[in-house]
Design a protein around this motif. Structure first.
Motif, PDB file in Angstrom:
ATOM      1  N   ARG A  45      19.769   9.296   4.240  1.00 53.79           N
ATOM      2  CA  ARG A  45      20.254   8.039   3.645  1.00 53.79           C
ATOM      3  C   ARG A  45      19.449   6.847   4.161  1.00 53.79           C
ATOM      4  NH1 ARG A  45      25.234  10.507   4.229  1.00 53.79           N
ATOM      5  NH2 ARG A  45      25.643   9.466   6.216  1.00 53.79           N
ATOM      6  N   ALA A  48      16.067   6.911   2.421  1.00 45.83           N
ATOM      7  CA  ALA A  48      16.231   6.525   1.011  1.00 45.83           C
ATOM      8  C   ALA A  48      16.457   5.022   0.876  1.00 45.83           C
ATOM      9  CB  ALA A  48      17.383   7.303   0.387  1.00 45.83           C
ATOM     10  N   ALA A  49      17.262   4.441   1.748  1.00 50.53           N
ATOM     11  CA  ALA A  49      17.518   2.998   1.687  1.00 50.53           C
ATOM     12  C   ALA A  49      16.239   2.209   1.940  1.00 50.53           C
ATOM     13  CB  ALA A  49      18.594   2.617   2.707  1.00 50.53           C
ATOM     14  N   HIS A  50      15.424   2.658   2.885  1.00 49.27           N
ATOM     15  CA  HIS A  50      14.140   1.998   3.140  1.00 49.27           C
ATOM     16  C   HIS A  50      13.264   2.059   1.896  1.00 49.27           C
ATOM     17  CE1 HIS A  50      13.247   0.486   7.167  1.00 49.27           C
ATOM     18  NE2 HIS A  50      14.155   1.325   7.618  1.00 49.27           N
ATOM     19  N   ARG A  51      13.189   3.209   1.273  1.00 50.25           N
ATOM     20  CA  ARG A  51      12.336   3.370   0.087  1.00 50.25           C
ATOM     21  C   ARG A  51      12.817   2.499  -1.062  1.00 50.25           C
ATOM     22  NH1 ARG A  51      12.106   9.882   0.540  1.00 50.25           N
ATOM     23  NH2 ARG A  51      10.344  10.022   1.964  1.00 50.25           N
ATOM     24  N   GLU A  52      14.120   2.435  -1.274  1.00 50.24           N
ATOM     25  CA  GLU A  52      14.682   1.721  -2.423  1.00 50.24           C
ATOM     26  C   GLU A  52      14.436   0.221  -2.384  1.00 50.24           C
ATOM     27  OE1 GLU A  52      18.785   2.847  -2.590  1.00 50.24           O
ATOM     28  OE2 GLU A  52      18.286   4.938  -3.023  1.00 50.24           O
ATOM     29  N   HIS A  53      14.355  -0.377  -1.212  1.00 53.20           N
ATOM     30  CA  HIS A  53      14.216  -1.835  -1.169  1.00 53.20           C
ATOM     31  C   HIS A  53      12.763  -2.306  -1.178  1.00 53.20           C
ATOM     32  CE1 HIS A  53      13.415  -1.753   3.202  1.00 53.20           C
ATOM     33  NE2 HIS A  53      12.955  -2.964   3.023  1.00 53.20           N
ATOM     34  N   ARG A  54      11.810  -1.375  -1.142  1.00 54.01           N
ATOM     35  CA  ARG A  54      10.404  -1.779  -1.182  1.00 54.01           C
ATOM     36  C   ARG A  54       9.999  -2.175  -2.603  1.00 54.01           C
ATOM     37  NH1 ARG A  54       8.861   3.605   1.681  1.00 54.01           N
ATOM     38  NH2 ARG A  54      10.041   3.245   3.573  1.00 54.01           N
ATOM     39  N   ALA A  56       8.045  -2.293  -6.074  1.00 51.49           N
ATOM     40  CA  ALA A  56       7.536  -1.168  -6.870  1.00 51.49           C
ATOM     41  C   ALA A  56       6.026  -0.998  -6.747  1.00 51.49           C
ATOM     42  CB  ALA A  56       7.928  -1.351  -8.338  1.00 51.49           C
ATOM     43  N   THR A  60       4.080   4.564  -0.640  1.00 52.44           N
ATOM     44  CA  THR A  60       4.530   5.084   0.650  1.00 52.44           C
ATOM     45  C   THR A  60       3.588   6.184   1.093  1.00 52.44           C
ATOM     46  OG1 THR A  60       6.833   4.578   0.155  1.00 52.44           O
ATOM     47  CG2 THR A  60       6.431   6.192   1.888  1.00 52.44           C
TER      48      THR A  60
END
Length: 195
Positions: A45, A48-54, A56, A60
């Protein structure tokens, strides 16, 4: 330019580091730590949270070979974080119970990273003098550890020592060093470097 952003857990250092790279242009977000393992839902989680706020337009890169990532960079780099990198290096070396092997693994990787950063900065300065697009900016995030009690276990003391060595080596060659504490940013760039 090489910038080191250090501070405690949840101090705001990653958010501050993200503000130093462009949100509207390509950036390579480098995650050098461990990838989520099966059964660790909480860690998955967090990732995933780190990835979602980057943004577009950011890519990564998940790699422990930071020297190779720096050497091959064509966009600004945000490396987050050196603490998880040291953890991965010791894990990969299976050296949590062998401080000598851990120090060797981390030491070799530290030297390679510092060498790559120095070369990248030199290349950027040559390119800037030639009026070409200046070289790649590198922002590195790390944890400042060892300000509290001495860890009970040898592995904790080894980790603290090795991350401290990594932080000092990167700080010594960085153009800018900042400490983030309780959401406040202190610029240490003009502070003397310990010989």
């Amino acid at each position: 330019m090489i910038t080191l952003v250090t501070g405690g857990v949840r101090s705001g250092k990653s958010r501050y580091a993200e503000s130093l790279v462009p949100a509207s242009r390509p950036v390579a977000y480098v995650a050098p730590g461990l990838v989520p393992v099966d059964g660790d839902a909480e860690w998955a989680r967090r990732v995933a949270a780190h990835r979602e706020h980057r943004p577009a337009c950011w890519t990564t890169v998940e790699s422990a070979d930071l020297a190779a990532v720096v050497a091959g960079a064509s966009t600004p780099l945000l490396i987050d974080c050196l603490g998880t990198w040291v953890t991965r290096l010791v894990d990969d070396a299976q050296a949590w119970d062998d401080p000598v092997a851990a120090a060797e693994a981390v030491g070799l990787a530290r030297e390679s990273l510092v060498g790559a950063l120095v070369r990248a900065r030199a290349d950027a300065r040559v390119e800037a003098r030639a009026d070409a697009r200046a070289g790649v900016d590198v922002v590195l995030v790390t944890n400042e550890v060892g300000w509290g009690v001495v860890p009970e276990h040898a592995s904790g003391r080894m980790f603290r020592d090795e991350l401290g060595r990594v932080n000092a080596a990167v700080s010594a060659i960085a153009d800018r060093v900042v400490l983030v504490v309780a959401g406040r940013v202190l610029d240490l760039s003009a502070a003397p470097v310990v010989p």
